[in-house]
Design an enzyme around this catalytic site. Structure first.
Site, short mmCIF file in Angstrom:
data_model
loop_
_atom_site.label_atom_id
_atom_site.label_comp_id
_atom_site.label_asym_id
_atom_site.label_seq_id
_atom_site.Cartn_x
_atom_site.Cartn_y
_atom_site.Cartn_z
N LYS A 41 -12.60 -1.78 6.06
CA LYS A 41 -11.84 -2.65 6.94
C LYS A 41 -12.40 -2.57 8.36
O LYS A 41 -12.87 -3.56 8.91
CB LYS A 41 -10.35 -2.29 6.96
N TRP B 160 0.83 -1.21 0.00
CA TRP B 160 0.00 0.00 0.00
C TRP B 160 0.86 1.25 0.00
O TRP B 160 0.50 2.25 -0.63
CB TRP B 160 -1.00 -0.01 1.16
N ASP C 211 -1.91 6.65 6.10
CA ASP C 211 -2.97 5.79 5.59
C ASP C 211 -3.25 4.76 6.68
O ASP C 211 -2.46 3.83 6.90
CB ASP C 211 -2.50 5.11 4.30
C1 LIG Z 1 -7.64 -1.42 1.45
C2 LIG Z 1 -6.57 -0.43 1.54
C3 LIG Z 1 -6.43 0.62 0.61
C4 LIG Z 1 -7.33 0.76 -0.59
O1 LIG Z 1 -8.64 1.00 -0.28
P1 LIG Z 1 -9.70 1.26 -1.43
O2 LIG Z 1 -10.90 1.67 -0.65
O3 LIG Z 1 -9.89 -0.01 -2.17
O4 LIG Z 1 -9.21 2.35 -2.29
C5 LIG Z 1 -5.41 1.53 0.80
N1 LIG Z 1 -4.57 1.43 1.83
C6 LIG Z 1 -4.66 0.43 2.74
C7 LIG Z 1 -3.70 0.37 3.86
C8 LIG Z 1 -5.66 -0.52 2.62
O5 LIG Z 1 -5.76 -1.52 3.53
#
Ligand SMILES: *Cc1c(COP(=O)(O)O)cnc(C)c1O
Length: 369
Positions: A205, A111, A181
């Site tokens: 999540k 990521w 993030d």
């Molecule tokens: C799932 C995830 C993303 C991407 O999320 P989307 O909603 O599919 O854009 C980005 N960063 C992390 C750490 C993630 O777990």
């Protein structure tokens, strides 16, 4: 298959998927009860105008509850946007470069890499530290970071969902805004929002259904978007419009609000952290107690939310997954980039789910090990 399925089709499974992920059953039941006729409104939340008093109240309450949960200071704005965390990979540089030409990144895995690649379209995205040398199995110590003197911000992925690597500390970036993030571990433990310039997290999540991304941003950082920034990605415009420059993902936001209340009823972030510590300790304790399964991540950087593991003999992977599925232990297949297994044990995964997983793993090991 030797063992008969132990779940009935009417029962809920333990869903270890990384995202979209399991949600608290209490939240789903509550939404079910309110689905057709929300609070005597005569309609569902899905059918309401986002400008109507009912939905405006739902959105305001969700924000107030999130502020209470995460102790978000008045210095920080809360935005509920669309486009997922991936959209923030571009929205962050578009808004936060503020005339700068450079942003710093720590690369801890898949990521991080995506955020770096996207930011590279707008600025020089400099990697100041990376754990690629050991296959992204640790977080580089801050003392090893080679930071730029003129970075507009420093970006980390504080929980790498695929590699299962988590920061258990908060970097100190001084005057340079820290951007994180937190998609896959937000609200899993207390956090000090004041230490971040910006936090973003996709909802699917640990917050609710897909379609929503939460952005928590220090107010003095907004209002300097690049001229080409689309209006819906401009934090200033969205903030001024209470995240309703256009139609927000109303139903996702409503369910997120129910999840915030569910967390508040469980002692908030300090309360859920205790449960998360127990779940992670149980699973990692088991992984470290035998040598049929293993987890590659440095102990001090192991994620409490995403636990990748491999079987000593990868030819047993398919049997492991099939037998687990038959027990109602679902979506354990690891990400295609790393293989093996991964158990995502977010807030909504009860301790019983991890206990059932560990019991199954031990049974499988005794039979096949
Ligand atoms: C799932 C995830 C993303 C991407 O999320 P989307 O909603 O599919 O854009 C980005 N960063 C992390 C750490 C993630 O777990």
């Amino acid at each position: 298959m030797a063992t008969a399925p132990r779940i009935k089709p009417s029962e809920r499974i333990f869903n270890f998927g990384a995202g979209p992920a399991t949600m608290p059953v209490e939240v789903l039941e509550k939404a079910k009860g309110e689905l057709v006729n929300w609070h005597e409104a005569g309609m569902s939340v899905m059918e309401m105008s986002h400008r109507g008093k009912e939905f405006v109240a739902i959105a305001a309450e969700a924000e107030a509850d999130l502020r209470k949960l995460a102790a978000i200071p008045a210095s920080h704005k809360v935005l509920f946007l669309q486009g997922g965390a991936t959209m923030q990979f571009s929205a962050v540089p578009m808004n936060l470069l503020r005339g700068g030409k450079r942003a710093d990144f720590v690369n801890t895995g898949e990521w991080s890499k995506k955020a770096i690649a996207e930011a590279g379209k707008y600025c020089e995205a400099r990697v100041v530290a990376s754990s690629e040398d050991r296959n992204f199995t640790y977080v580089p110590k801050q003392s090893t970071w080679k930071r730029s003197p003129d970075a507009a911000y420093l970006h980390i992925c504080s929980n790498e969902t695929i590699g299962g690597v988590e920061y258990h500390w908060t970097p100190d970036t001084g005057e340079v805004p820290l951007v994180a993030d937190m998609s896959s571990h937000i609200l899993s433990r207390p956090l000090d929002v004041a230490r971040y310039g910006l936090i973003y997290a996709g909802a699917q999540k640990n917050i609710g259904p897909a379609g929503l991304v939460v952005v928590i941003v220090r107010e003095d950082l907004i209002g300097h978007a690049l001229p080409d920034t689309p209006n819906v990605l401009d934090y200033r415009l969205q903030s001024d419009a209470d995240s309703m420059l256009n139609t927000p993902p109303t139903f996702s936001l409503y369910l997120a609000g129910l999840t915030f209340k569910w967390l508040l009823e469980r002692g908030g972030l300090a309360g859920i952290e205790q449960v998360n510590i127990r779940k992670a300790a149980l699973l990692y304790g088991y992984l470290d107690s035998q040598d049929f399964y293993s987890n590659p991540v440095a102990k001090e950087d192991r994620s409490r939310m995403n636990v990748p593991f491999t079987l000593r003999d990868a030819s047993l992977d398919a049997a492991f997954l099939a037998e687990a599925e038959a027990r109602g232990l679902s979506q354990l297949k690891g990400h295609r980039s790393v293989g093996g297994m991964r158990a995502s044990i977010y807030n909504a995964m009860p301790l019983e789910g991890v206990e059932a997983l560990v019991a199954f793993m031990e049974e499988f090991r005794k039979k096949r090990g």
